[in-house]
Design a protein around this motif. Structure first.
Motif, PDB file in Angstrom:
ATOM      1  N   TYR A   8       0.829  -1.201   0.000  1.00  0.00           N
ATOM      2  CA  TYR A   8       0.000   0.000   0.000  1.00  0.00           C
ATOM      3  C   TYR A   8       0.864   1.251   0.000  1.00  0.00           C
ATOM      4  O   TYR A   8       0.635   2.197  -0.742  1.00  0.00           O
ATOM      5  CB  TYR A   8      -0.914  -0.012   1.230  1.00  0.00           C
ATOM      6  N   GLN A  12       0.931   4.047  -2.893  1.00  0.00           N
ATOM      7  CA  GLN A  12       0.596   5.441  -2.594  1.00  0.00           C
ATOM      8  C   GLN A  12       1.726   6.378  -3.009  1.00  0.00           C
ATOM      9  O   GLN A  12       1.509   7.399  -3.647  1.00  0.00           O
ATOM     10  CB  GLN A  12       0.355   5.606  -1.079  1.00  0.00           C
ATOM     11  N   TYR A  13       2.948   5.996  -2.628  1.00  0.00           N
ATOM     12  CA  TYR A  13       4.087   6.873  -2.900  1.00  0.00           C
ATOM     13  C   TYR A  13       4.267   7.058  -4.401  1.00  0.00           C
ATOM     14  O   TYR A  13       4.399   8.175  -4.891  1.00  0.00           O
ATOM     15  CB  TYR A  13       5.367   6.317  -2.276  1.00  0.00           C
ATOM     16  N   MET A  15       2.142   6.607  -6.808  1.00  0.00           N
ATOM     17  CA  MET A  15       1.023   7.267  -7.462  1.00  0.00           C
ATOM     18  C   MET A  15       1.185   8.786  -7.372  1.00  0.00           C
ATOM     19  O   MET A  15       0.953   9.506  -8.341  1.00  0.00           O
ATOM     20  CB  MET A  15      -0.271   6.835  -6.784  1.00  0.00           C
ATOM     21  N   PHE A  16       1.586   9.283  -6.199  1.00  0.00           N
ATOM     22  CA  PHE A  16       1.659  10.734  -6.029  1.00  0.00           C
ATOM     23  C   PHE A  16       3.059  11.295  -6.313  1.00  0.00           C
ATOM     24  O   PHE A  16       3.203  12.285  -6.995  1.00  0.00           O
ATOM     25  CB  PHE A  16       1.229  11.111  -4.610  1.00  0.00           C
ATOM     26  N   ALA A  17       4.067  10.657  -5.737  1.00  0.00           N
ATOM     27  CA  ALA A  17       5.401  11.261  -5.826  1.00  0.00           C
ATOM     28  C   ALA A  17       6.279  10.574  -6.859  1.00  0.00           C
ATOM     29  O   ALA A  17       7.412  10.981  -7.067  1.00  0.00           O
ATOM     30  CB  ALA A  17       6.073  11.235  -4.460  1.00  0.00           C
ATOM     31  N   GLY A  18       5.755   9.524  -7.515  1.00  0.00           N
ATOM     32  CA  GLY A  18       6.571   8.786  -8.477  1.00  0.00           C
ATOM     33  C   GLY A  18       7.224   9.648  -9.543  1.00  0.00           C
ATOM     34  O   GLY A  18       8.451   9.679  -9.645  1.00  0.00           O
ATOM     35  N   GLY A  20       7.709  12.873  -9.788  1.00  0.00           N
ATOM     36  CA  GLY A  20       8.631  13.865  -9.231  1.00  0.00           C
ATOM     37  C   GLY A  20       9.929  13.234  -8.795  1.00  0.00           C
ATOM     38  O   GLY A  20      11.021  13.736  -9.086  1.00  0.00           O
ATOM     39  N   THR A  21       9.815  12.075  -8.105  1.00  0.00           N
ATOM     40  CA  THR A  21      11.015  11.416  -7.617  1.00  0.00           C
ATOM     41  C   THR A  21      11.904  10.968  -8.768  1.00  0.00           C
ATOM     42  O   THR A  21      13.117  11.165  -8.736  1.00  0.00           O
ATOM     43  CB  THR A  21      10.629  10.194  -6.757  1.00  0.00           C
TER      44      THR A  21
ATOM     45  N   MET B  99       1.790  17.011  -5.866  1.00  0.00           N
ATOM     46  CA  MET B  99       1.436  15.638  -5.474  1.00  0.00           C
ATOM     47  C   MET B  99       2.511  15.046  -4.571  1.00  0.00           C
ATOM     48  O   MET B  99       2.213  14.401  -3.567  1.00  0.00           O
ATOM     49  CB  MET B  99       1.274  14.761  -6.724  1.00  0.00           C
ATOM     50  N   ALA B 100       3.774  15.311  -4.923  1.00  0.00           N
ATOM     51  CA  ALA B 100       4.860  14.775  -4.103  1.00  0.00           C
ATOM     52  C   ALA B 100       4.811  15.379  -2.701  1.00  0.00           C
ATOM     53  O   ALA B 100       4.949  14.668  -1.708  1.00  0.00           O
ATOM     54  CB  ALA B 100       6.205  15.067  -4.768  1.00  0.00           C
ATOM     55  N   PHE B 102       2.244  16.469  -1.155  1.00  0.00           N
ATOM     56  CA  PHE B 102       1.080  15.919  -0.448  1.00  0.00           C
ATOM     57  C   PHE B 102       1.396  14.562   0.181  1.00  0.00           C
ATOM     58  O   PHE B 102       1.190  14.359   1.381  1.00  0.00           O
ATOM     59  CB  PHE B 102      -0.082  15.786  -1.438  1.00  0.00           C
ATOM     60  N   VAL B 103       1.949  13.659  -0.618  1.00  0.00           N
ATOM     61  CA  VAL B 103       2.176  12.308  -0.074  1.00  0.00           C
ATOM     62  C   VAL B 103       3.260  12.354   1.006  1.00  0.00           C
ATOM     63  O   VAL B 103       3.189  11.632   2.004  1.00  0.00           O
ATOM     64  CB  VAL B 103       2.504  11.294  -1.200  1.00  0.00           C
ATOM     65  N   ILE B 104       4.225  13.247   0.856  1.00  0.00           N
ATOM     66  CA  ILE B 104       5.299  13.304   1.838  1.00  0.00           C
ATOM     67  C   ILE B 104       4.799  13.906   3.156  1.00  0.00           C
ATOM     68  O   ILE B 104       5.093  13.392   4.233  1.00  0.00           O
ATOM     69  CB  ILE B 104       6.514  14.081   1.277  1.00  0.00           C
ATOM     70  N   ARG B 191      -7.826   8.215  -2.148  1.00  0.00           N
ATOM     71  CA  ARG B 191      -6.786   9.234  -1.941  1.00  0.00           C
ATOM     72  C   ARG B 191      -6.636  10.156  -3.145  1.00  0.00           C
ATOM     73  O   ARG B 191      -6.443  11.352  -3.020  1.00  0.00           O
ATOM     74  CB  ARG B 191      -5.429   8.564  -1.648  1.00  0.00           C
ATOM     75  N   TRP B 192      -6.709   9.541  -4.301  1.00  0.00           N
ATOM     76  CA  TRP B 192      -6.544  10.297  -5.555  1.00  0.00           C
ATOM     77  C   TRP B 192      -7.630  11.352  -5.689  1.00  0.00           C
ATOM     78  O   TRP B 192      -7.357  12.525  -5.962  1.00  0.00           O
ATOM     79  CB  TRP B 192      -6.584   9.298  -6.717  1.00  0.00           C
ATOM     80  N   TYR B 195      -7.334  14.103  -3.131  1.00  0.00           N
ATOM     81  CA  TYR B 195      -6.307  15.085  -3.453  1.00  0.00           C
ATOM     82  C   TYR B 195      -6.806  16.085  -4.486  1.00  0.00           C
ATOM     83  O   TYR B 195      -6.741  17.301  -4.287  1.00  0.00           O
ATOM     84  CB  TYR B 195      -5.033  14.400  -3.962  1.00  0.00           C
TER      85      TYR B 195
END
Lengths: 286, 288
Positions: A8, A12-13, A15-18, A20-21, B99-100, B102-104, B191-192, B195
Motif C-alpha cells: 500500500y 501510494q508513494y 502514485m503521487f510522488a513517483g 517527481g522522484t 502531489m509529491a 502531499f504524499v510526503i 486518496r486520488w 487530493y
C-alpha cells in the motif's frame, strides 16, 4: 483497505510522488554521483573510454593558476556585489515603506530588472557602457579596461538584484509592528536610534536571507558575465563559473572541469552555510 | 503655528524630498531601458553618431529595425519555443511537485518519505555548474536525447521539483486541515479523488507563487537550454538573443530591436499581472 502494508505504501508513494522522484533522481542525484565519478577520469567528451586517473584532476585543479585567478576574482566580485546589493536594496526598501504617495509604483519599478534574463540585460548594459556612458562622460568605455570590466559586472549585478532583495526587505519592514517602534519612540529613542536598535535587529532574518541569496547567486554568476564582458579584456573578467564552462566544453577537459566545478560548489556551500549559521545565532524575536 | 501643524508640515516636506529621491533612483533604474527604446527607432549610423538623441540626425525616425530583426532572429518561432517550454514546464512542475508534497507531508512517518524529503532539501544547495557536465554526458552521449523540447521540459521540472515540493509541503502542512481529508474519505473518496477534489483546489495561492517563480526562471534560463537545444529551430529567446548578438553585433539598430523584442513579452505580462508577480515573488522568497 489496510494502510500499513508495504504494498500500500509503495503504491501510494508512486502514485503521487513517483514522477517527481524519478525526474529529481534523473537530473539531480544521478548526474551528481556520476559527476563525482567523472572527476576521477580524464574523459575528453567524445571517446567511449573514460580513462581512470584517480585524483590527478584535483591535483591539476589545485595547480591551475587560471582557475584560482578566476576564483579570486569571483570572491572580490561577490564581496562588492553582495554588500552593494544589500545596501541599495535596504535603502530602497526603507524609502518605499515610508508611506510616500505612489510607493507601490516605485516598488514595481525597481523590480523590473529582475524580470529580464541575465543574457538580455548584459547586452543592454554593454550598449549603455560602450555607447551611452561614453557619449555622456566622454573617454573610452569602461568595459575595455581590466578594472573597469569588473566594475561594470558589479554595477550590472547590483542593478539586477537590488529590486528583488528590496522586496524581501520590504516584507521585513512590514513584519516589524508599528507598536514596537512607537514604544521605542515614546521611551525616548530618536528615529535613527529606533531604526538601528529596534527595527534592524528585528529584521535580522531578512538580512540573513538576502545575504544568503545574493552570495549563492553571485558565486555562480554566468549569464551576465557571458553577455556583458565575455571574460574580456584579455580574460581579466572570467569568473569561476565561466572558467569551469570553458574548461569542460571549450577545452574538452571534462574531468578537470568537473573537479573544478565541485571545488566551486564546496567553497560556495561553506561560505553560504557559515553565513546562515552566524546570522541565525543572534536572531531576536519581538 | 502649533507644534502639530509644524510636525505635519515637516513631514510633508520630508516626504516630498524622499519622493524626489525615489524618482531620481527610479529614472536611474529604467535608464538602460530608455536607452534601448530611444535607439530602436534610429538607423545604426545615427546610433553610432549620437546614442542619446531622441531622433536620428540623418535617417530620422525609422521603424525598419523591427521587421528586420524579427526576420533575422526568427522571432515568432523562437517566441513559440520559449512559450511552449515555459508553459509545459510550469504546469508539469506544479502537478508533479504538489502531489509529491502531499504524499510526503501526509505520511511523514514512512521512512522513505523523510529520506526523500531530506534528500530534496539538501540538493537545493547544488549549483547547476556541478551538474552540467555529467548531464550533457549522460543525456547527450549515452542516451542521445538532447535537441528535443520534451527533454528540456523534463529537466526543468526535475531541477525545480525539490524547491516547489518544499513550498507545497509547507502549504499543505499549515493550511489544509486533515479533518477535511478524513471527511472526504468517509464520503467515499479515495486518496486520488481526495487530493484532486479537496486538497488541490485549496492550494491556489501556492500554485500561483510556484507558477510565477518558475515561469520567470524558465523563460529567462540560458545555460541549461543552450546545452540541451543546439538546433536553430529549437532556440528559446535567450539563446536566440545570444546567437543574434554574435552575428549582428555591428548593426546596433538591429541589436536594439532584438533586445527590445526579447524583453517585451515579459514586460507586457508584468504590466497586467504586476500585483500577482510582486506578491508571488515575495512570498516565494520569504518561504524559500
Amino acid at each position: 483497505m489496510k494502510q500499513n502494508t508495504l504494498g500500500y505504501k509503495i503504491k501510494q508513494y508512486l502514485m503521487f510522488a513517483g514522477p517527481g522522484t524519478v525526474l529529481f533522481l534523473a537530473v539531480v542525484i544521478v548526474p551528481f554521483l556520476y559527476g563525482l565519478y567523472l572527476t576521477l577520469t580524464s574523459w575528453d567528451g567524445v571517446s567511449a573510454q573514460k580513462p581512470f586517473v584517480g585524483f590527478a584532476n584535483f591535483a591539476a585543479a589545485f595547480a591551475d593558476s587560471d582557475y584560482w585567478a578566476a576564483m579570486g576574482r569571483t570572491v572580490i566580485y561577490s564581496v562588492f556585489a553582495v554588500i552593494l546589493i544589500n545596501v541599495v536594496a535596504f535603502a530602497l526598501a526603507y524609502l518605499v515603506t515610508l508611506g510616500i504617495k505612489g510607493q507601490n509604483f516605485f516598488r514595481a519599478g525597481f523590480f523590473v530588472p529582475n524580470l529580464i534574463g541575465g543574457i538580455v540585460l548584459g547586452y543592454v548594459w554593454k550598449f549603455v557602457f560602450n555607447r551611452a556612458f561614453v557619449a555622456i562622460f566622454g573617454g573610452t568605455s569602461l568595459l575595455s579596461t581590466t578594472n573597469g570590466a569588473m566594475f561594470c559586472l558589479i554595477f550590472a549585478s547590483v542593478w539586477q538584484y537590488a529590486g528583488y532583495m528590496m522586496l524581501i526587505y520590504v516584507a521585513g519592514f512590514m513584519s516589524v509592528s508599528a507598536e514596537v517602534k512607537e514604544a521605542a519612540l515614546i521611551d525616548g529613542c530618536t528615529p535613527s536610534q529606533a531604526m538601528w536598535n529596534v527595527t534592524i535587529p528585528l529584521m535580522r532574518s531578512s538580512f540573513v536571507q538576502c545575504i544568503f541569496l545574493s552570495i549563492t547567486r553571485c558565486f555562480v554568476v554566468y549569464d551576465v558575465n557571458l553577455s556583458l564582458t565575455k571574460g574580456e579584456p584579455f580574460g581579466s573578467s572570467v569568473m569561476a563559473a565561466m572558467h569551469v564552462y570553458n574548461q569542460a566544453f571549450t577545452y574538452k577537459n571534462y574531468g578537470l572541469g568537473q573537479a573544478e566545478a565541485l571545488i566551486l560548489f564546496i567553497v560556495c556551500a561553506i561560505v553560504g552555510v557559515t553565513q546562515v549559521m552566524v546570522g541565525k545565532k543572534g536572531e531576536v524575536e519581538a | 503655528m502649533t507644534d502639530n501643524e509644524r510636525a505635519a508640515r515637516n513631514k510633508k516636506i520630508a516626504h516630498t524630498i524622499m519622493w524626489i529621491v525615489l524618482l531620481i533612483l527610479f529614472i536611474c533604474f529604467i535608464f538602460p531601458f530608455l536607452m534601448v527604446i530611444i535607439n530602436v527607432f534610429k538607423d545604426k549610423s545615427d546610433i553610432t553618431r549620437d546614442p542619446l538623441s531622441l531622433i536620428g540626425a540623418t535617417k530620422g525616425f525609422i521603424l525598419t529595425n523591427f521587421p528586420n530583426a524579427m526576420k533575422k532572429m526568427n522571432f515568432w518561432t523562437v517566441f513559440g519555443n520559449s512559450l511552449i517550454v515555459t508553459t509545459c514546464s510550469t504546469i508539469l512542475t506544479i502537478i508533479v511537485s504538489s502531489m509529491a508534497g502531499f504524499v510526503i507531508v501526509r505520511n511523514s512517518k514512512w521512512k522513505f518519505c523523510t529520506l526523500m524529503f531530506s534528500l530534496m532539501i539538501a540538493s537545493m544547495v547544488i549549483p547547476f555548474q556541478v551538474l552540467m557536465v555529467p548531464l550533457v554526458s549522460v543525456y547527450g552521449g549515452t542516451l542521445g536525447v538532447l535537441n528535443h523540447r520534451i527533454t528540456l521540459i523534463l529537466m526543468h521540472v526535475g531541477f525545480s521539483v525539490s524547491m516547489a515540493m518544499f513550498m507545497f509541503h509547507g502549504a499543505i502542512k499549515t493550511n489544509i486541515p486533515i479533518d477535511l481529508e478524513e471527511a472526504a474519505t468517509i464520503d467515499g473518496c479515495n486518496r486520488w479523488q481526495t487530493y484532486w477534489k479537496v486538497v488541490f483546489p485549496l492550494l491556489k495561492p501556492t500554485v500561483a507563487t510556484v507558477a510565477i517563480i518558475n515561469a520567470m526562471a524558465y523563460w529567462n534560463d540560458y545555460l541549461l537550454p543552450s546545452l540541451v537545444l543546439t538546433k536553430k529551430e529549437l532556440y528559446t529567446i535567450p539563446i536566440a538573443t545570444q546567437a543574434f548578438y554574435g552575428t549582428y553585433s555591428t548593426d546596433l539598430g538591429l541589436i536594439m530591436a532584438a533586445l527590445l523584442l526579447a524583453m517585451l513579452p515579459i514586460l507586457i505580462l508584468y504590466i497586467f499581472l504586476q500585483k500577482f508577480i510582486v506578491a508571488g515573488v515575495t512570498s516565494g522568497a520569504v518561504k524559500g
